[in-house]
Design an enzyme around this catalytic site. Structure first.
Site, PDB file in Angstrom:
ATOM      1  N   GLY A 528      32.248 -30.691 -38.376  1.00  0.00           N
ATOM      2  CA  GLY A 528      33.396 -31.484 -37.970  1.00  0.00           C
ATOM      3  C   GLY A 528      34.601 -31.165 -38.826  1.00  0.00           C
ATOM      4  N   GLY A 531      40.777 -35.324 -40.881  1.00  0.00           N
ATOM      5  CA  GLY A 531      42.203 -35.353 -41.117  1.00  0.00           C
ATOM      6  C   GLY A 531      42.583 -34.241 -42.084  1.00  0.00           C
ATOM      7  N   GLY A 533      40.505 -30.986 -44.325  1.00  0.00           N
ATOM      8  CA  GLY A 533      39.271 -30.299 -44.652  1.00  0.00           C
ATOM      9  C   GLY A 533      38.269 -30.287 -43.512  1.00  0.00           C
ATOM     10  N   VAL A 535      33.884 -30.641 -42.549  1.00  0.00           N
ATOM     11  CA  VAL A 535      32.624 -31.195 -43.025  1.00  0.00           C
ATOM     12  C   VAL A 535      31.495 -30.249 -42.653  1.00  0.00           C
ATOM     13  CG1 VAL A 535      31.083 -33.178 -42.987  1.00  0.00           C
ATOM     14  CG2 VAL A 535      33.542 -33.514 -42.776  1.00  0.00           C
ATOM     15  N   ASP A 649      41.779 -47.819 -45.061  1.00  0.00           N
ATOM     16  CA  ASP A 649      41.660 -47.041 -43.829  1.00  0.00           C
ATOM     17  C   ASP A 649      40.322 -47.343 -43.151  1.00  0.00           C
ATOM     18  OD1 ASP A 649      42.433 -45.334 -41.840  1.00  0.00           O
ATOM     19  OD2 ASP A 649      41.958 -43.494 -42.934  1.00  0.00           O
TER      20      ASP A 649
END
Ligand SMILES: *[C@@H]1O[C@H](CO)[C@@H](O)[C@H](O)[C@H]1NC(C)=O
Ligand SMILES: *[C@@H]1O[C@H](CO)[C@@H](O)[C@H](O)[C@H]1NC(C)=O
Ligand SMILES: *[C@@H]1O[C@H](CO)[C@@H](O)[C@H](O)[C@H]1NC(C)=O
Ligand SMILES: *[C@@H]1O[C@H](CO)[C@@H](O)[C@H](O)[C@H]1NC(C)=O
Ligand SMILES: *[C@@H]1O[C@H](CO)[C@@H](O)[C@H](O)[C@H]1NC(C)=O
Ligand SMILES: *[C@@H]1O[C@H](CO)[C@@H](O)[C@H](O)[C@H]1NC(C)=O
Ligand SMILES: *[C@@H]1O[C@H](CO)[C@@H](O)[C@H](O)[C@H]1NC(C)=O
Ligand SMILES: *[C@@H]1O[C@H](CO)[C@@H](O)[C@H](O)[C@H]1NC(C)=O
Ligand SMILES: *[C@@H]1O[C@H](CO)[C@@H](O)[C@H](O)[C@H]1NC(C)=O
Ligand SMILES: *[C@@H]1O[C@H](CO)[C@@H](O)[C@H](O)[C@H]1NC(C)=O
Ligand SMILES: *[C@@H]1O[C@H](CO)[C@@H](O)[C@H](O)[C@H]1NC(C)=O
Ligand SMILES: *[C@@H]1O[C@H](CO)[C@@H](O)[C@H](O)[C@H]1NC(C)=O
Length: 819
Positions: A528, A531, A533, A535, A649
């Site tokens: 994935g 926002g 970087g 994963v 967030d």
């Protein structure tokens, strides 16, 4: 699993006419009467009743004897929605009925006096229904009764009829979770065969009658969550078979009678949250079988008698929140102990070195006392210890690295001269019990004004690029007085350029393992892109699967992204909680920035809700469970830490689910320490559109109430299965307020049916709307939300479920007020 309601609900009138005709014989004998009563109960469907060949003995859940009269009726868990007992017993008798189990069957109405005519009844279970009104006195006629369970019908009110004292065969009596008031009738002392007495969570007043001491066979005596006052009767000491004595959350005063030491079979003693005073009696040392002692939240004073130090069976000892003084005695004899909580007392003197030989100790809390001296060096022998809290004492010396464990700085903060010297090991731990105590009261840790800020500086990591990777890790610690004036991450962790790395999971995750496992961050391992970087999923040589969040090379130089990574590390090394994602390690280096987390198999809540198949797997129970997990995490962040941390967030994308569909809160890139003493906090606007509290439109000073709002959105989204944007944008319009709760629930699921599910969904919905209040002052705190979850109390009776509208949820005074 759930039965269709329509199966049971039918037009009674039409059926009675037909079926009575087919069963009625010229002489209305007992079986016929019973048949008629069952028909009129309206509990069985047309298919069963409209058959000339069927006798009532063949109905599902019914058993008869040889004479064809009914002996057992068991409709446990069946949805007899809205059916009542009155109709069933109206003018009929079941002279041979021995077993009537209607638990969880949605019965409503009151328990009719005719219940007293079931004279052969041994077993009566009416628990988990919606029965209202008072207990009929005629229950006292059921002289054959062995078990009586009317628990969890919480509108049942009135007092406990003294006539229950006539049920002299009774072995088990459970009236818990109702609305019963008045005293415990002393006549209950006649129930010589009683082994189990549970009247917890009612509104019982008065004192514990002395007559309780006559119940020589009593195994458990559970009266927690009432308004009992007065002292503990000395006669309790006669209950020598007692295994469980649970009286927490009452107003019992006086001291513990020394006679309690006679209870040689007692395993659980729960007296927390009462008004008890006096000393901890030495006779507690006589409790030869004791496993758990909880005397917390009382006014006990005096010292700890050494007698209790020989309780070799004791597993958990909680004496927190009392006024106990003196030296902590040598606890060398507590050979089975897992948990010791002596926090919030007035202990002085030093930590006894004997504590260090308690090899079974998992959790030790000595915070908020006046303990002096050094931490004994033998302390490091406590290999099972995973939670240690020494905060707010006068300890000095050095905390060294303890095996695999690493303790949060804040656990030890508040000691003037304590320094850190721990290195290498980073091991995420489960939530310390201090986050929520057994009773569910959240310990609010009041931040200190005189706080010692410990600055941890990592000195050296040598990463030789190309082929050889060498890692050397040191932590240097300094103790220094300093005020907190900055958000997370602005500490001088980056002193030597940008070196900052730590490894270690199970002793050694090496950098090369990560590179190998991901084949140097090959795109194939990417699961994935967020926002910032990407994963990756990586399986380490030891088989453990981890997730890696890595900044792209171009992003590393970006100061905001860089800072958010450091921020996340700071937050996650401070927080340890079952519902907060675990950080196993990290690398913060200008050539390679990544974080290593536990891998969450099911991905984000957002993704699961947006996939029809997965969303349907997420039934009501699981959804409520997820929300509860988020509550636990946020409550811990806001109230469980010395310095509150706000996430800023909270979104469904930042809630991750494991294979069991349990939730953890992730993504602490924008999290911020809340320091009440600081006036110069930097407030960058953080958050995700659709989840941001309305006040952030006109102020940039976010508080933890912003998280509460975002949580409200997430909770509502979880119930609705989609983002509630239309509802939120029109909350004040009558058309939105008139929407029913049942209309906005995720239509991919069948509506909640079981009582527990209905209750939980209403609970979550009412909490969600309270959190969505436009005015932050009127939003609850996460501590308040957590308490609501524990109390499981909503303003609505469950049977109002289909009438509850958004307007009612926003203004809970309006409908079906329950008690
Ligand atoms: C009951 O059974 C009879 C005969 O089988 C049938 O005519 C009648 O319609 C049935 N009534 C109901 C309510 O199903
Ligand atoms: C009744 O339902 C509860 C909750 O779903 C379940 O735990 C229990 O095993 C069920 N009991 C029976 C007898 O089916
Ligand atoms: C029981 O529930 C049914 C269906 O919801 C309702 O029609 C009836 O009025 C209720 N009876 C009582 C006494 O609450
Ligand atoms: C009980 O039966 C009588 C007559 O058979 C009827 O008038 C009354 O309404 C019934 N009561 C209930 C609670 O069904
Ligand atoms: C009554 O039913 C409830 C609900 O299933 C169950 O938990 C309880 O153990 C039963 N009570 C007795 C005394 O068997
Ligand atoms: C049943 O209980 C009622 C009320 O306590 C009482 O008036 C009645 O005489 C009792 N009936 C029998 C058969 O004991
Ligand atoms: C019990 O509740 C009913 C309503 O459900 C009410 O009418 C009655 O007055 C209450 N009785 C007591 C003793 O509080
Ligand atoms: C109490 O229990 C004993 C042993 O199980 C039994 O013999 C006795 O009859 C019981 N007493 C009553 C009043 O049921
Ligand atoms: C608790 O006991 C103290 C005296 O020890 C008394 O002043 C206080 O009112 C009691 N509180 C309650 C709630 O009973
Ligand atoms: C403990 O508290 C009781 C009641 O408040 C008081 O009478 C007694 O003197 C206290 N004992 C000690 C040792 O402080
Ligand atoms: C510890 O507290 C006890 C009781 O309050 C007191 O008698 C003793 O002097 C104190 N000891 C120290 C070292 O302060
Ligand atoms: C602690 O462990 C060391 C060796 O690891 C041992 O020599 C010492 O006796 C232990 N201390 C205690 C108090 O158990």
């Amino acid at each position: 699993m759930e039965f269709s309601i329509s199966f049971y609900i039918f037009s009674v009138a039409a059926v009675i006419a037909v079926a009575v005709g087919s069963w009625a014989s010229p002489v209305l004998g007992s079986p016929e009467k019973e048949a008629k009563a069952l028909l009129e109960s309206g509990w069985w469907s047309v298919e069963y009743l409209n058959s000339t060949t069927t006798t009532p003995c063949k109905l599902p859940g019914v058993t008869c004897n040889h004479a064809a009269t009914i002996t057992h009726i068991s409709l446990h868990n069946d949805s007899l929605l809205g059916m009542n007992l009155g109709r069933f017993l109206n003018g009929s008798s079941f002279p041979n009925l021995v077993h009537l189990d209607l638990a969880g069957a949605w019965l409503n109405g009151s328990i009719p006096p005719e219940m007293g005519t079931l004279s052969k009844l041994n077993h009566l279970n009416l628990s988990y229904n919606e029965l209202t009104g008072e207990l009929p006195l005629s229950l006292g006629n059921l002289s054959q009764l062995l078990t009586l369970d009317i628990s969890y019908n919480y509108p049942i009110n009135g007092s406990i009829p003294p006539e229950l004292g006539n049920l002299n065969s009774l072995v088990s009596l459970n009236l818990s979770a109702n609305n019963l008031s008045g005293p415990i009738p002393s006549s209950l002392g006649h129930l010589f065969n009683l082994t189990h007495l549970d009247i917890s969570y009612n509104e019982i007043h008065g004192s514990i009658p002395i007559e309780i001491g006559k119940l020589k066979n009593l195994h458990s005596f559970i009266m927690s969550g009432n308004w009992l006052h007065g002292p503990l009767p000395l006669s309790l000491g006669q209950l020598t078979k007692l295994n469980t004595l649970s009286l927490y959350s009452n107003q019992i005063n006086g001291s513990i009678p020394p006679e309690i030491g006679n209870l040689k079979n007692l395993e659980i003693l729960e007296l927390r949250s009462n008004n008890l005073t006096g000393p901890i009696v030495p006779s507690l040392g006589g409790l030869d079988s004791i496993k758990q002692i909880d005397l917390s939240h009382n006014h006990f004073n005096g010292t700890i008698p050494t007698d209790i130090c020989s309780l070799s069976t004791l597993i958990s000892l909680d004496l927190s929140y009392n006024s106990i003084v003196g030296q902590i005695p040598s606890l060398g004899g507590l050979d089975s102990i897992n948990q010791i909580d002596l926090s919030h007392n007035h202990f002085n003197g030093t930590i006894p070195t004997d504590i260090c030989s308690l090899s079974t100790l998992i959790s030790l809390d000595l915070s908020y006392n006046s303990i002096v001296g050094q931490i004994p060096s033998q302390f490091y022998n406590l290999t099972s210890l995973t939670s240690l809290n020494l905060a707010c004492n006068n300890l000095s010396g050095t905390i060294r690295y303890l095996n695999q464990q690493r303790f949060s700085l804040f656990d030890i903060e508040g000691n003037k001269d304590l320094c850190f010297d721990y290195v290498i090991g980073y091991h995420c731990l489960d939530a310390p019990p201090a986050a929520t105590n057994n009773q569910g009261v959240i310990h609010k840790v009041v931040p200190h004004s005189q706080k010692i800020r410990v600055i941890v500086v990592l000195v050296s990591v040598i990463l030789v690029l190309s082929s050889i990777v060498l890692i050397a890790i040191f932590y240097i610690c300094r103790c220094k007085n300093r005020k907190h004036t900055q958000p997370l991450g602005e500490t001088n962790t980056t002193k030597n350029g940008d070196i900052f790395s730590i490894w270690n999971y199970d002793g050694n995750i090496a950098y090369k393992d990560i590179l190998q496992a991901t084949e140097d961050f090959d795109i194939r391992y990417c699961i994935g892109t967020g926002g910032y970087g990407s994963v990756y999923k990586a399986q380490l040589p030891n088989g453990k699967v981890v997730a890696l969040k890595k900044l792209h090379t171009s992003e590393i130089e970006h100061p905001v992204l860089n800072k958010s990574f450091i921020n996340e590390v700071k937050a996650l090394t401070t927080l340890r909680h079952r519902n907060i994602v675990r950080l196993y390690g990290f690398c913060l280096h200008k050539k390679c920035m990544f974080l290593i987390y536990e891998y969450m198999e099911r991905g984000s809540l957002f993704c699961v809700l947006n996939n029809d198949v997965e969303a349907m797997e997420l039934d009501w129970r699981k959804r409520v469970n997820i929300i509860q997990g988020i509550v636990n995490a946020l409550c811990y962040m806001h109230h469980g830490c010395t310095l509150p941390i706000i996430h800023r967030d909270v979104t469904t994308s930042n809630i991750l689910l494991n294979s069991e569909l349990e939730a953890v809160v992730a993504d602490f890139g924008t999290a911020r320490l809340l320091d009440p003493n600081s006036s110069t906090q930097s407030n960058i606007l953080a958050g995700t559109y659709g989840y941001i509290a309305p006040e952030l439109a006109y102020t940039i000073v976010g508080t933890e109430k912003c998280d509460v709002y975002s949580f409200g959105v997430v909770a509502l989204e979880t119930l609705m299965g989609k983002h509630p944007k239309e509802v939120l944008s029109s909350l004040s319009s009558p058309s939105t307020q008139n929407l029913l709760l049942t209309e906005i629930l995720d239509q991919r699921l069948t509506p909640p049916r079981s009582r527990l599910a209905v209750h939980s969904v209403v609970l979550v919905a009412s909490i969600a709307f309270a959190c969505l209040n436009a005015n932050p002052r009127y939003r609850p705190t996460m501590e308040g939300v957590s308490k609501k979850f524990i109390d499981r109390c909503t303003p609505f009776a469950d049977h109002c479920f289909h009438e509850i509208s958004i307007g009612h949820l926003m203004n809970p005074q309006a409908l079906c007020i329950d008690g």
